[in-house]
Design a protein around this motif. Sequence first.
Motif, PDB file in Angstrom:
ATOM      1  N   ALA A   7       0.829  -1.207   0.000  1.00 25.13           N
ATOM      2  CA  ALA A   7       0.000   0.000   0.000  1.00 25.13           C
ATOM      3  C   ALA A   7       0.866   1.260   0.000  1.00 25.13           C
ATOM      4  CB  ALA A   7      -0.939  -0.002   1.206  1.00 25.13           C
ATOM      5  N   LEU A   8       1.968   1.236   0.732  1.00 23.29           N
ATOM      6  CA  LEU A   8       2.870   2.383   0.755  1.00 23.29           C
ATOM      7  C   LEU A   8       3.549   2.577  -0.601  1.00 23.29           C
ATOM      8  CD1 LEU A   8       4.464   1.936   4.295  1.00 23.29           C
ATOM      9  CD2 LEU A   8       2.944   3.790   3.558  1.00 23.29           C
ATOM     10  N   VAL A   9       3.959   1.481  -1.218  1.00 23.47           N
ATOM     11  CA  VAL A   9       4.552   1.568  -2.559  1.00 23.47           C
ATOM     12  C   VAL A   9       3.536   2.145  -3.531  1.00 23.47           C
ATOM     13  CG1 VAL A   9       5.399   0.206  -4.519  1.00 23.47           C
ATOM     14  CG2 VAL A   9       6.236  -0.282  -2.210  1.00 23.47           C
ATOM     15  N   ASP A  10       2.304   1.648  -3.452  1.00 26.01           N
ATOM     16  CA  ASP A  10       1.234   2.132  -4.328  1.00 26.01           C
ATOM     17  C   ASP A  10       0.966   3.625  -4.091  1.00 26.01           C
ATOM     18  OD1 ASP A  10      -0.880   1.625  -6.285  1.00 26.01           O
ATOM     19  OD2 ASP A  10      -2.264   1.967  -4.601  1.00 26.01           O
ATOM     20  N   PHE A  11       0.927   4.036  -2.826  1.00 23.35           N
ATOM     21  CA  PHE A  11       0.711   5.446  -2.501  1.00 23.35           C
ATOM     22  C   PHE A  11       1.795   6.321  -3.130  1.00 23.35           C
ATOM     23  CE2 PHE A  11       2.144   8.981   0.157  1.00 23.35           C
ATOM     24  CZ  PHE A  11       1.013   9.799   0.107  1.00 23.35           C
ATOM     25  N   ARG A  12       3.053   5.917  -2.954  1.00 25.74           N
ATOM     26  CA  ARG A  12       4.157   6.720  -3.485  1.00 25.74           C
ATOM     27  C   ARG A  12       4.096   6.791  -5.011  1.00 25.74           C
ATOM     28  NH1 ARG A  12       9.506   4.700  -1.680  1.00 25.74           N
ATOM     29  NH2 ARG A  12       9.143   3.199  -3.300  1.00 25.74           N
ATOM     30  N   PRO A  18       6.977  11.807  -1.462  1.00 31.19           N
ATOM     31  CA  PRO A  18       7.963  10.986  -0.754  1.00 31.19           C
ATOM     32  C   PRO A  18       7.363  10.384   0.516  1.00 31.19           C
ATOM     33  CG  PRO A  18       8.361  13.297  -0.310  1.00 31.19           C
ATOM     34  CD  PRO A  18       7.250  13.231  -1.327  1.00 31.19           C
ATOM     35  N   ILE A  19       7.953   9.299   0.930  1.00 30.73           N
ATOM     36  CA  ILE A  19       7.595   8.676   2.206  1.00 30.73           C
ATOM     37  C   ILE A  19       8.833   8.757   3.088  1.00 30.73           C
ATOM     38  CG2 ILE A  19       6.962   6.546   3.379  1.00 30.73           C
ATOM     39  CD1 ILE A  19       5.431   5.754   0.859  1.00 30.73           C
ATOM     40  N   ILE A  20       8.650   9.298   4.269  1.00 22.95           N
ATOM     41  CA  ILE A  20       9.745   9.443   5.215  1.00 22.95           C
ATOM     42  C   ILE A  20       9.340   8.729   6.502  1.00 22.95           C
ATOM     43  CG2 ILE A  20      11.090  11.079   6.586  1.00 22.95           C
ATOM     44  CD1 ILE A  20       9.983  12.713   3.709  1.00 22.95           C
ATOM     45  N   CYS A  21      10.241   7.927   7.020  1.00 19.98           N
ATOM     46  CA  CYS A  21       9.950   7.123   8.206  1.00 19.98           C
ATOM     47  C   CYS A  21      10.839   7.568   9.356  1.00 19.98           C
ATOM     48  CB  CYS A  21      10.207   5.656   7.879  1.00 19.98           C
ATOM     49  SG  CYS A  21      10.100   4.572   9.320  1.00 19.98           S
ATOM     50  N   SER A  35      11.344   0.154   5.008  1.00 14.60           N
ATOM     51  CA  SER A  35      12.342   0.216   3.937  1.00 14.60           C
ATOM     52  C   SER A  35      11.795   0.786   2.636  1.00 14.60           C
ATOM     53  CB  SER A  35      12.932  -1.168   3.678  1.00 14.60           C
ATOM     54  OG  SER A  35      11.966  -2.018   3.078  1.00 14.60           O
ATOM     55  N   VAL A  36      10.491   0.851   2.499  1.00 10.74           N
ATOM     56  CA  VAL A  36       9.901   1.438   1.299  1.00 10.74           C
ATOM     57  C   VAL A  36      10.060   2.963   1.298  1.00 10.74           C
ATOM     58  CG1 VAL A  36       7.546   1.819   2.104  1.00 10.74           C
ATOM     59  CG2 VAL A  36       7.930   1.164  -0.244  1.00 10.74           C
ATOM     60  N   ALA A  37      10.365   3.530   2.448  1.00 11.37           N
ATOM     61  CA  ALA A  37      10.485   4.991   2.577  1.00 11.37           C
ATOM     62  C   ALA A  37      11.676   5.525   1.797  1.00 11.37           C
ATOM     63  CB  ALA A  37      10.612   5.375   4.050  1.00 11.37           C
ATOM     64  N   ASP A  38      11.520   6.759   1.334  1.00  9.93           N
ATOM     65  CA  ASP A  38      12.614   7.443   0.653  1.00  9.93           C
ATOM     66  C   ASP A  38      13.734   7.774   1.631  1.00  9.93           C
ATOM     67  OD1 ASP A  38      11.394   7.947  -2.121  1.00  9.93           O
ATOM     68  OD2 ASP A  38       9.832   8.630  -0.743  1.00  9.93           O
ATOM     69  N   SER A  39      13.378   8.047   2.872  1.00 11.97           N
ATOM     70  CA  SER A  39      14.349   8.323   3.927  1.00 11.97           C
ATOM     71  C   SER A  39      13.869   7.671   5.216  1.00 11.97           C
ATOM     72  CB  SER A  39      14.491   9.821   4.171  1.00 11.97           C
ATOM     73  OG  SER A  39      15.012  10.461   3.026  1.00 11.97           O
ATOM     74  N   ALA A 115      16.892  -5.020  -0.503  1.00 12.10           N
ATOM     75  CA  ALA A 115      17.935  -4.749  -1.493  1.00 12.10           C
ATOM     76  C   ALA A 115      17.427  -3.784  -2.558  1.00 12.10           C
ATOM     77  CB  ALA A 115      18.410  -6.053  -2.136  1.00 12.10           C
ATOM     78  N   GLN A 116      16.221  -4.004  -3.028  1.00 11.57           N
ATOM     79  CA  GLN A 116      15.655  -3.128  -4.051  1.00 11.57           C
ATOM     80  C   GLN A 116      15.394  -1.729  -3.493  1.00 11.57           C
ATOM     81  OE1 GLN A 116      11.838  -4.355  -5.581  1.00 11.57           O
ATOM     82  NE2 GLN A 116      12.022  -3.033  -7.357  1.00 11.57           N
ATOM     83  N   SER A 117      14.788  -1.651  -2.322  1.00 16.76           N
ATOM     84  CA  SER A 117      14.457  -0.354  -1.729  1.00 16.76           C
ATOM     85  C   SER A 117      15.685   0.467  -1.371  1.00 16.76           C
ATOM     86  CB  SER A 117      13.614  -0.541  -0.462  1.00 16.76           C
ATOM     87  OG  SER A 117      12.368  -1.077  -0.785  1.00 16.76           O
ATOM     88  N   ARG A 118      16.720  -0.187  -0.864  1.00 15.80           N
ATOM     89  CA  ARG A 118      17.907   0.526  -0.398  1.00 15.80           C
ATOM     90  C   ARG A 118      19.008   0.588  -1.465  1.00 15.80           C
ATOM     91  NH1 ARG A 118      16.634   3.787   3.252  1.00 15.80           N
ATOM     92  NH2 ARG A 118      18.798   3.917   3.896  1.00 15.80           N
ATOM     93  N   ASN A 119      18.751   0.042  -2.644  1.00 16.27           N
ATOM     94  CA  ASN A 119      19.721   0.050  -3.752  1.00 16.27           C
ATOM     95  C   ASN A 119      21.056  -0.591  -3.383  1.00 16.27           C
ATOM     96  OD1 ASN A 119      18.149   1.144  -5.789  1.00 16.27           O
ATOM     97  ND2 ASN A 119      18.594   3.230  -5.138  1.00 16.27           N
ATOM     98  N   VAL A 120      20.969  -1.776  -2.804  1.00 21.58           N
ATOM     99  CA  VAL A 120      22.165  -2.542  -2.475  1.00 21.58           C
ATOM    100  C   VAL A 120      21.962  -3.970  -2.945  1.00 21.58           C
ATOM    101  CG1 VAL A 120      22.843  -1.109  -0.505  1.00 21.58           C
ATOM    102  CG2 VAL A 120      21.359  -3.064  -0.150  1.00 21.58           C
ATOM    103  N   SER A 121      23.014  -4.751  -2.958  1.00 20.47           N
ATOM    104  CA  SER A 121      22.895  -6.134  -3.424  1.00 20.47           C
ATOM    105  C   SER A 121      22.210  -7.004  -2.379  1.00 20.47           C
ATOM    106  CB  SER A 121      24.275  -6.707  -3.737  1.00 20.47           C
ATOM    107  OG  SER A 121      24.986  -6.955  -2.543  1.00 20.47           O
TER     108      SER A 121
END
Length: 180
Positions: A7-12, A18-21, A35-39, A115-121
């Motif tokens: 739901a958060l991904v869909d909202f963004r 942005p989503i900030i946590c 982890s879906v948050a931008d920050s 990994a996808q949300s934080r852009n890491v392996s």
Amino acid sequence: ADELRSALVDFRERSGKPIICYTMNADMREYYIASVADSIFMEPMGHLSITGYAATPMYFRRMLDKIGVQAQFARVGRYKAATEMWTDSTLSDTYRRQLEALLGDWHDRFVGAIAQSRNVSADSISGLIDRGIYTANDAMEHGLIDGIHHEDEAFDAVAQMIGEENGSKVFLAKRRPYDE
């Protein structure tokens, strides 16, 4: 957690906002959602507990034997382990395989999403899980969070990030009932 995260991904995606946590502490489920948050901001004395998944099945067969009760269940199929807690005293190989598959699936979904949300392996996230609990400073050092602030400082940082001017309001979702 999956539904809330989706739901958060869909909202963004729909809103473009942005989503900030902000969190004081987070465990696996909370971090998975956050982890879906931008920050992600964390309390300076906070900790991030990403220790992986585990299962601890309980067995009552020996207790039932001591009090003279015999559990009688019909078991249909090899992978129907729901009654084992009453009829067995240890984990069967079949049930072990089921639990390993379930926990492995949860682990893979968690690692892939983070990994996808934080852009890491994914390997990097798996390695971080193996190391366990992180202080806020450690979490920041490893790129698991984006900032370390007290609650009021985090909200000020959000206002600056989105360019709020005096008189404008930042919508803040707070847990405590005494906050306005």
